[in-house]
Design an enzyme around this catalytic site. Structure first.
Site, PDB file in Angstrom:
ATOM      1  N   SER A 176      41.500  43.369  32.564  1.00 26.24           N
ATOM      2  CA  SER A 176      40.868  42.304  33.344  1.00 26.24           C
ATOM      3  C   SER A 176      39.786  42.871  34.248  1.00 26.24           C
ATOM      4  O   SER A 176      39.835  44.036  34.662  1.00 26.24           O
ATOM      5  CB  SER A 176      41.917  41.601  34.214  1.00 26.24           C
ATOM      6  OG  SER A 176      41.315  40.731  35.160  1.00 26.24           O
ATOM      7  N   TYR A 189      49.246  41.577  39.873  1.00 27.11           N
ATOM      8  CA  TYR A 189      48.545  41.365  38.607  1.00 27.11           C
ATOM      9  C   TYR A 189      47.456  42.415  38.404  1.00 27.11           C
ATOM     10  O   TYR A 189      47.355  43.040  37.343  1.00 27.11           O
ATOM     11  CB  TYR A 189      47.942  39.962  38.590  1.00 27.11           C
ATOM     12  CG  TYR A 189      47.065  39.659  37.403  1.00 27.11           C
ATOM     13  CD1 TYR A 189      47.621  39.266  36.185  1.00 27.11           C
ATOM     14  CD2 TYR A 189      45.678  39.730  37.497  1.00 27.11           C
ATOM     15  CE1 TYR A 189      46.818  38.963  35.099  1.00 27.11           C
ATOM     16  CE2 TYR A 189      44.866  39.429  36.420  1.00 27.11           C
ATOM     17  CZ  TYR A 189      45.436  39.051  35.224  1.00 27.11           C
ATOM     18  OH  TYR A 189      44.625  38.758  34.146  1.00 27.11           O
TER      19      TYR A 189
END
Length: 285
Positions: A176, A189
């Site tokens: 990400s 995350y």
């Protein structure tokens, strides 16, 4: 025939969320005719019931691959992805279960190989996120669950798939943009995404001698069920993606071509690399 695998039930949790309930719907359709770049290949795509995973499954099918759809519990979405793959003239199976469970990963890979006879491509795409303004609000349960789903699952899937991967096989992991630029509300995350990038680079060195390439894709903000179904605070959704240079979120079918490129022979001289479909955000890496 491998046994049927029952999915887990997680009460009181919106995640991973139904794409069928989103308005507007994410754009998953491939944007161009196929050219046979994955003809005869077999791919596993985790989290393929919706979002980026669905778009990858659709594009892989258009390029000639049979696809195994691994997902948690969104049966309607998974069946729609299966229909999409089959509409491209390819075979598909949908296998529900928790990728954070090592035994499930082993059974799922066995079922795929028993069904299709081989495995050429592993896409580790499934993930979850939970926003927290204060690090003290991250419970031990959430921390363990986020790491289990996002990074432990990749170890489990690669361990299960490894005996079946031959020279020319490809592994593509989903990291990400948050790994590179951080995310104020996504501490756990973002940490898992950093682990995924390091895992990708290390695994690529471990497997390159066997002719297996390992790469990653680091999407920016993409319009998928992950964010509106609890992955972002509701008040953030109206401006979701507007902080990118393109001032909008991306669509899943704008990300899927990166996964295709890394899976096919076009990327035969690439391993240990990360592609960045992120709306123009410049990062190192």
């Amino acid at each position: 025939m491998a046994e049927t695998i029952d999915p887990p039930v997680r009460e009181g949790d919106q995640l991973p969320g139904h794409e069928s309930r989103m308005d507007p719907k994410p754009e998953w359709e491939p944007r161009y005719p196929g050219s046979g770049r994955l003809q005869g290949k077999v791919a596993i795509v985790t989290g393929a019931d919706s979002g980026i995973g669905r778009a990858v499954a659709a594009l892989y099918a258009r390029e000639g691959a049979d696809v195994a759809i691994l997902y948690l519990c969104e049966h309607d979405d998974a069946q729609e992805t299966k229909r999409i793959v089959e509409a491209e003239g390819r075979r598909a199976i949908a296998i529900p279960g928790d990728l954070g469970d090592k035994d499930f990963c082993e059974r799922a890979v066995t079922q795929v190989v028993d069904t299709f006879g081989k495995l050429d491509i592993l896409v580790n795409n499934a993930g979850e996120q939970h926003p927290d303004e204060d690090i003290r609000d991250i419970t031990d349960e959430q921390l363990r669950r986020t790491f289990q789903t996002n990074i432990f699952s990749m170890f489990y899937m690669v361990q299960a798939a490894r005996p079946h991967l031959r020279q020319g096989a490809a592994i593509i992991n989903c990291t990400s943009v948050t790994m590179y630029k951080g995310a104020e509300l996504l501490l756990d995350y973002s940490a898992t995404k950093g682990a995924i990038t390091a895992f990708t680079r290390s695994l690529s060195q471990n497997l390159v001698k066997d002719g297996i390439r390992v790469n990653a894709v680091a999407p920016g903000p993409i319009w998928t069920p992950l964010n509106p179904f609890g992955g972002q605070p509701p008040e953030k959704m109206e401006s979701f993606g507007q902080d990118t240079p393109m001032e909008r979120p991306g669509q899943p079918n704008e990300v899927a071509p990166s996964f295709l490129f890394l899976a096919c022979e076009d990327a035969s001289y690439m391993s240990g690399q990360v592609l960045h479909p992120n709306g123009g955000t410049i990062v190192n890496g």
